[in-house]
Design an enzyme around this catalytic site. Structure first.
Site, PDB file in Angstrom:
ATOM      1  N   GLY A  19     125.062   0.492 157.253  1.00 19.49           N
ATOM      2  CA  GLY A  19     123.635   0.752 157.114  1.00 19.49           C
ATOM      3  C   GLY A  19     123.442   0.697 155.286  1.00 19.49           C
ATOM      4  N   ARG A 131     123.037 -10.233 158.885  1.00 17.63           N
ATOM      5  CA  ARG A 131     124.583 -10.540 157.634  1.00 17.63           C
ATOM      6  C   ARG A 131     125.898 -10.785 158.593  1.00 17.63           C
ATOM      7  NH1 ARG A 131     123.078  -5.480 153.877  1.00 17.63           N
ATOM      8  NH2 ARG A 131     121.105  -5.296 154.098  1.00 17.63           N
ATOM      9  N   ASP A 209     129.092  -7.304 154.744  1.00 13.06           N
ATOM     10  CA  ASP A 209     127.456  -6.667 154.853  1.00 13.06           C
ATOM     11  C   ASP A 209     126.773  -6.817 153.896  1.00 13.06           C
ATOM     12  OD1 ASP A 209     126.367  -4.624 155.764  1.00 13.06           O
ATOM     13  OD2 ASP A 209     126.463  -3.296 154.876  1.00 13.06           O
TER      14      ASP A 209
END
Length: 457
Positions: A19, A131, A209
């Protein structure tokens, strides 16, 4: 480390959740047969913001807006900037630089102050924001249960639907489609990273990421355009050598490895030899794209071995010369236009040097320029080669001092420079003589070495 499954950026410390924290997908739309996803960046807290405020500030938002639009007009696949709005009341506290230090001779490159900055929200758009790290996450979970394996299948199906629709439409099973995706992904990724090398861009934190499955540039945070040539250049103090400028193809290969090993969970153990072959072929595609880049930057055809030889002679010369990457390559066309005069050839690149050349080094440059001119004119006449050079070597790129001037003025309510730069970057290969003195420049000497411009955290 690079190419390893990551847990350090997981809010739970175990690799089972990623995140960034301030991106929120708000919708999709179809236009001209293409699906686009819209994301707000900086709109507030999300379940993944790891204790942060989820906000973005005007400074970072202006940087992303201008840089992503510049990347598009430079001809490199990227997320786009759709809008940028700023709050007239809300601010966020951020660590930053006073500009007094130079980060040199052992000085710290960490921020030395905390400032209040206006909050801003940008809307970015792309066919998807899926991603490599997302697929990695589902692959890690899939080892544990049949239902998690089905979720991995679904995320791969989603990747095909969103980013590889022609493959998704084939009348084949998922395994075959996944293999086809793994064949095409390194081609796309290689072209993007080769584009970065061509225009002097360093992404700065090119982990899985920050690598889109669709193969386009994203995450305009730790990025920077190179000024003084340095093969390990990066703006972000946390980049390390492995994300440095010339190491970006290796970072791309590591990201391909992560996607391959993640998707290979679906293929099963019996597909291990096929996975090894895919890895070798994909790495070669990425490496070849990078090699071709420096050939075409020097005006050669993309399969020219002589171009590689001349680059291998040029690179160490650039490294010891304190030379501006963008200005040097742009001026090669002008060198060729006066190739009958070695002295004039060297004079054409004089503005690229940050300090005067010692006599011995000047002689090396003159010799290289003569050797290069003779070799490249075997592959076309002066008009043909100079046209090729000016088509691939941009004149105007988003140098950090430009972006800093624009966001400093914007913070005072003056957006004129943001608009001016947006117009400038729409035509990065054009001469644009009205902008030449100001923007075809190494930048103000007193600014280019400051914290927040030469480097940032």
């Amino acid at each position: 480390s690079m190419g390893q499954r990551m847990v350090s950026n997981c809010p739970f410390g175990n690799g089972n959740g990623y995140g960034y924290g301030r991106a929120i997908s708000v919708g999709e739309l179809m236009t001209h047969g293409q699906r686009y996803e819209l994301q707000l960046k900086g709109a507030g807290r999300t379940p993944f913001c790891r204790g942060g405020d989820g906000r973005a500030v005007l400074r970072s938002s202006v940087r992303e807006f201008l840089a992503s639009e510049a990347m598009h007009h430079l001809g490199i696949e990227t997320t786009r900037a759709l809008s940028l709005v700023v709050s007239h009341g809300e601010t966020a506290r951020r660590a930053w630089y006073t500009g007094s230090g130079g980060g040199m001779f052992g000085q710290s490159r960490e921020p030395d102050t905390v400032i209040d900055e206006p909050c801003a929200i940008s809307t970015r758009v792309a066919p998807s924001f899926l991603r490599v790290g997302h697929v990695d996450l589902f692959a890690r979970r899939a080892a544990g249960s049949p239902s998690a394996m089905r979720e991995l299948e679904q995320i791969v199906e989603h990747a095909l639907f969103r980013e590889y629709p022609k493959i998704a439409e084939r009348n084949e099973d998922l395994r075959d489609k996944a293999v086809a995706m793994l064949e095409e992904f390194p081609e796309r990724l290689g072209q993007v990273v080769a584009g970065w090398l061509r225009v002097g861009f360093c992404q700065g934190n090119f982990n899985s990421d920050n690598c889109l499955v669709g193969g386009r540039t994203m995450d305009y945070g730790p990025f920077g355009w190179i000024d003084r040539y340095n093969p390990l250049f990066a703006k972000w103090t946390g980049s390390g050598e492995h994300y440095g400028f010339l190491n970006q193809p290796q970072a791309a290969i590591a990201n391909f490895h992560t996607l391959l090993t993640s998707v290979a969970v679906l293929l099963g153990q019996e597909a291990q030899p096929q996975a090894v072959a895919l890895m070798e072929a994909g790495a070669k595609k990425i490496q070849l794209a990078a090699q071709e880049t420096f050939r075409i930057k020097l005006g050669f055809l993309k399969d020219s071995e002589k171009g590689t030889e001349l680059w291998q002679e040029l690179e160490p010369l650039m490294r010891k010369s304190d030379i501006d990457y963008t200005i040097f390559f742009r001026q090669l066309a002008a060198v060729l236009e006066c190739s009958d005069s070695p002295e004039m050839g060297l004079k054409q690149i004089q503005r690229a040097f940050y300090q005067a050349l010692p006599e011995g080094l000047a002689a090396e440059w003159t010799a290289w320029l003569q050797s290069w001119a003779a070799a490249v004119l075997v592959e076309g006449d002066v008009a043909e080669v100079t046209a090729r050079l000016r088509a691939v070597n941009p004149k105007y790129v988003p140098r950090e001092w430009m972006l800093a001037e624009a966001y400093d003025k914007a913070a005072l309510g003056d957006y004129s420079m943001v608009h001016e730069l947006l117009e400038l970057f729409r035509h990065p290969y054009d001469e644009q003589p009205d902008f030449e003195d100001r923007y075809f420049s190494r930048g103000p000497e007193d600014k280019v070495s400051q914290g927040g411009i030469a480097y940032m955290t």
